[in-house]
Enzyme design. Sequence first.
Site, short mmCIF file in Angstrom:
data_model
loop_
_atom_site.label_atom_id
_atom_site.label_comp_id
_atom_site.label_asym_id
_atom_site.label_seq_id
_atom_site.Cartn_x
_atom_site.Cartn_y
_atom_site.Cartn_z
N ASP A 80 0.86 -1.18 0.00
CA ASP A 80 0.00 0.00 0.00
C ASP A 80 0.90 1.23 0.00
O ASP A 80 2.07 1.16 0.42
CB ASP A 80 -0.89 -0.04 1.24
CG ASP A 80 -1.71 1.23 1.41
OD1 ASP A 80 -2.39 1.60 0.45
OD2 ASP A 80 -1.63 1.85 2.49
N ASP B 12 -1.17 -0.86 6.19
CA ASP B 12 -1.30 -0.31 7.54
C ASP B 12 -2.72 0.07 7.89
O ASP B 12 -3.02 0.32 9.05
CB ASP B 12 -0.42 0.93 7.69
CG ASP B 12 -1.00 2.13 6.95
OD1 ASP B 12 -1.39 1.97 5.77
OD2 ASP B 12 -1.10 3.21 7.55
N ASP C 30 -6.78 -2.01 4.01
CA ASP C 30 -5.85 -3.05 3.55
C ASP C 30 -6.14 -4.41 4.17
O ASP C 30 -5.49 -5.40 3.82
CB ASP C 30 -4.41 -2.66 3.91
CG ASP C 30 -3.99 -1.34 3.29
OD1 ASP C 30 -4.38 -1.08 2.14
OD2 ASP C 30 -3.29 -0.57 3.97
#
Length: 514
Positions: free
Chosen positions: A211, A404, A408
């Site tokens: 990400d 994080d 996600d």
Amino acid sequence: IRRLFDLAPRFVIRIDGDGREQLVAVAAVNAGDRLRVKPGENFPVDGQIREGSAAVNESMLTGESESVLRETGDTVRAGTTNLDSSLVIETTGVGSETLLAQMVQLVQEAQNSKPPLGHLVDRITSVFVPGVILVALITATTWLSVGPEPRLSYALVTAMSVLIIACPCALGLAIPMSIMVGLGRAAAQGLLVRNSEILQTASALTTIVMDKTGTITRGEPEVFQTRGLDETDLQLCLEMERHSEHPLASAIVRYCESGARGQSAVNSEPITDFSAHAGGGVSARSGSRRLLLGSSRFLESQGICDPPGVNEAGSLVWFAVDGELKGHFLLQDAIREEARGVIASLQELGLRTVMLTGDRQAIAEQVAEETGFDEVHAGLLPADKLAVIQQLQARGEKVGMVGDGINDAAALAAADVGFAMGEGTDVAMESADVTLLSGSLAGIVRSVRLSRLVVRNIHQNLVAAFGYNLLLIPVAAGVLYPWTGLLINPALAGLAMAASSITVVLNAARLRIS
């Protein structure tokens, strides 16, 4: 999953047909109901704004730190946060129909779809132990049939020596010792591994997916550039933004207070008539001058001509005095210092690197260029990130996902190995297999290296255990006796068996993360 559900409040203000407001349970809300959502509250359902406009924090959905302006007619999602203005929304989705509930379902499905790792040692011992017993029986039978007198004594001693020397202690220790030491080394390096199988799985990874916001970047916008603004302008902007609680305002304040571009710290100048405009910007007066600071849309709404197009990746905050456009701040999410080095190290390990983000393509490409990613996917929702993971796996890739945020969680759970940043959300950490407690991307490299070292150590232990048995079982059975008269005493067989276990333990203790 409970934390995902907790993002949506349990009670909400419902407006009836007569305009009266009452507090009701979210479970009593139906599609078409009108609800009031106050500043600082999370939206309880999916809906459309009917009255008002506000800056909305959608980081739980997109993972992006910057708030977005939502106006009348725009859609809002359950679990996102109303930052600065009271809104009236009309419910369009409740319960399982909300995007938040669908995210929960994605996490559940991804967790349930993870293939279990086979227990190698169980399969080996299921063949090894019966084989050793068979060898002991054959040994005893052979000595009873053709051995010298006293045949029974020779048969008992050799059969017992075979059983003792082949005791699968070393074989049983080969995997758990390496795993135990590996997990201990990982913890010492700030790597929290959910279970032992992850170390073996991580050693086979071929692709690392990351990400962007909060993982590759810090998740906090910073001023990277200003254009057209002099010291006086910066003083006025500083004083205006000190009254604002918007994340971009905080970045501008930090920039001005620190003395940007090596200049001396900027001193504040008092202003009056400060006003914050939801999701757009701020206005104030300095003496007789009218000051405006905000987005291009906000300035247009205040009668300022359309600001010139700027081909930059980031957020632009424009400053105008008395209707005249002075300049702008360019804000970007700062890239972690270690990001480029980590990407290079992963590529040296033979891993392909892929970046996923809900941010704009231009910003994603700029970050990818600065860090060296092999592949970029931008403008993704949580379901899209999950789809990318599944597409890679369908091509035969072993995928590690690094993230994080709550958005996600599904991708972390679906990946062969999920890595969560220790400074991220609890939901992300609970969905991941490895938590990087230090919050540094370097933990990913250490995790992959450690997993490969552990697997190599396991292979060494298995070879040592098997090699020991393959060499000494025939000797214990007495195959050398006709030529050398050599037989192994059961007591010495026990000592040799213990030595093999000690060898495995000492080999596992050598594990170190480079």
